[in-house]
Design a protein around this motif. Structure first.
Motif, PDB file in Angstrom:
ATOM      1  N   SER A  88       5.749   2.962   3.768  1.00  0.00           N
ATOM      2  CA  SER A  88       4.644   3.182   4.698  1.00  0.00           C
ATOM      3  C   SER A  88       4.790   4.553   5.355  1.00  0.00           C
ATOM      4  O   SER A  88       5.900   5.011   5.637  1.00  0.00           O
ATOM      5  CB  SER A  88       4.634   2.086   5.767  1.00  0.00           C
ATOM      6  OG  SER A  88       3.695   2.389   6.783  1.00  0.00           O
ATOM      7  N   ALA A  89       3.653   5.202   5.609  1.00  0.00           N
ATOM      8  CA  ALA A  89       3.660   6.531   6.226  1.00  0.00           C
ATOM      9  C   ALA A  89       3.443   6.463   7.728  1.00  0.00           C
ATOM     10  O   ALA A  89       3.100   7.468   8.359  1.00  0.00           O
ATOM     11  CB  ALA A  89       2.584   7.401   5.579  1.00  0.00           C
TER      12      ALA A  89
ATOM     13  N   LYS B 178       6.809   9.298   6.120  1.00  0.00           N
ATOM     14  CA  LYS B 178       6.018  10.437   5.657  1.00  0.00           C
ATOM     15  C   LYS B 178       6.881  11.421   4.881  1.00  0.00           C
ATOM     16  O   LYS B 178       6.460  11.973   3.855  1.00  0.00           O
ATOM     17  CB  LYS B 178       5.377  11.139   6.852  1.00  0.00           C
ATOM     18  CG  LYS B 178       4.303  10.324   7.556  1.00  0.00           C
ATOM     19  CD  LYS B 178       3.758  11.081   8.759  1.00  0.00           C
ATOM     20  CE  LYS B 178       2.707  10.245   9.502  1.00  0.00           C
ATOM     21  NZ  LYS B 178       2.200  10.948  10.702  1.00  0.00           N
TER      22      LYS B 178
ATOM     23  N   ARG C 277       7.745   9.959   1.434  1.00  0.00           N
ATOM     24  CA  ARG C 277       6.570   9.972   0.562  1.00  0.00           C
ATOM     25  C   ARG C 277       6.276  11.386   0.058  1.00  0.00           C
ATOM     26  O   ARG C 277       5.907  11.583  -1.105  1.00  0.00           O
ATOM     27  CB  ARG C 277       5.357   9.418   1.316  1.00  0.00           C
ATOM     28  CG  ARG C 277       5.382   7.901   1.485  1.00  0.00           C
ATOM     29  CD  ARG C 277       4.267   7.452   2.428  1.00  0.00           C
ATOM     30  NE  ARG C 277       2.957   7.772   1.884  1.00  0.00           N
ATOM     31  CZ  ARG C 277       2.229   6.933   1.145  1.00  0.00           C
ATOM     32  NH1 ARG C 277       2.701   5.721   0.869  1.00  0.00           N
ATOM     33  NH2 ARG C 277       1.048   7.277   0.703  1.00  0.00           N
TER      34      ARG C 277
END
Length: 217
Positions: free
Chosen positions: A99-100, A106, A109
């Protein structure tokens, strides 16, 4: 009447196609014999000179070594990033990505998005370079089979044409050139197919045992 004429025209077209195809057979066989003969001859000359024609060149070996090292480095980098996310108990999306919603998510990712395509590209390059010796061996083996098959086809064409044309002289109507060409073309095509399979093992007799062993590993 119109339907019969149409069927007759279609039959004539297919007959012309068959005739042209069979007449082109010896030309195609001659071109193939010259092309593949030169290819095989050049490779055999290099082999007789002690050159390993199938192994990677020095530049290719260096490139393979470099890309393997880069692939190993990037794989470890991605693995470490994924482990950091797992250790931080980051939420995982349905597609398996983190999840970001957090800065760490972040960051991971972004790193994965940057290096995963490079990892895939390097893996493909490593596989391609690693398989290059075998690909060269298979190319040479195929050329040997094509050379032999074309040669068999040409001999079959010559013997069939001379024999069939000569047989025509013994008949009252005399020799038939077109019939001889068609018969010879058909027999040459058959001889090519048989020759291609008959020459399947011939390549192994043309290379040193070391090269054959390397190529089949």
């Amino acid at each position: 009447m119109a339907r019969r004429k149409k069927n007759g025209d279609e039959g004539s077209i297919w007959l012309v196609i068959a005739v042209v195809t069979l007449l082109l057979v010896p030309i195609a066989l001659a071109i193939g014999r010259i092309y593949f003969g030169r290819k095989v001859g050049n490779t055999c000359a290099r082999l007789e000179g002690g050159e390993n024609c199938f192994a990677l060149s020095e530049d290719e070996s260096i490139e393979l070594k470099y890309k393997k090292a880069e692939l190993h480095r990037i794989t470890n980098l991605l693995r470490a990033a994924m482990q950091r996310g797992a250790d931080a108990s980051l939420a995982v999306n349905k597609d398996g990505s983190f999840s970001a919603r957090s800065n760490l998510g972040k960051s991971i990712r972004a790193l994965v998005g940057k290096y995963e395509p490079l990892q895939a590209s390097l893996a493909s390059d490593v596989d391609e370079l690693g398989e290059l010796p075998l690909a060269r061996w298979e190319s040479f083996r195929s050329a040997v089979r094509q050379q032999g098959a074309c040669e068999w086809g040409l001999w079959a064409w010559a013997v069939a044409f001379v024999g069939f044309y000569g047989y025509g002289w013994t008949r009252t109507e005399g020799p038939t050139v077109w019939g001889s060409l068609l018969f010879a073309g058909l027999l040459a095509a058959l001889a090519y197919v048989v020759g291609y399979f008959a020459w399947a093992q011939k390549a192994r007799q043309l290379v040193p045992a070391m090269n054959a062993s390397m190529a089949t590993d």
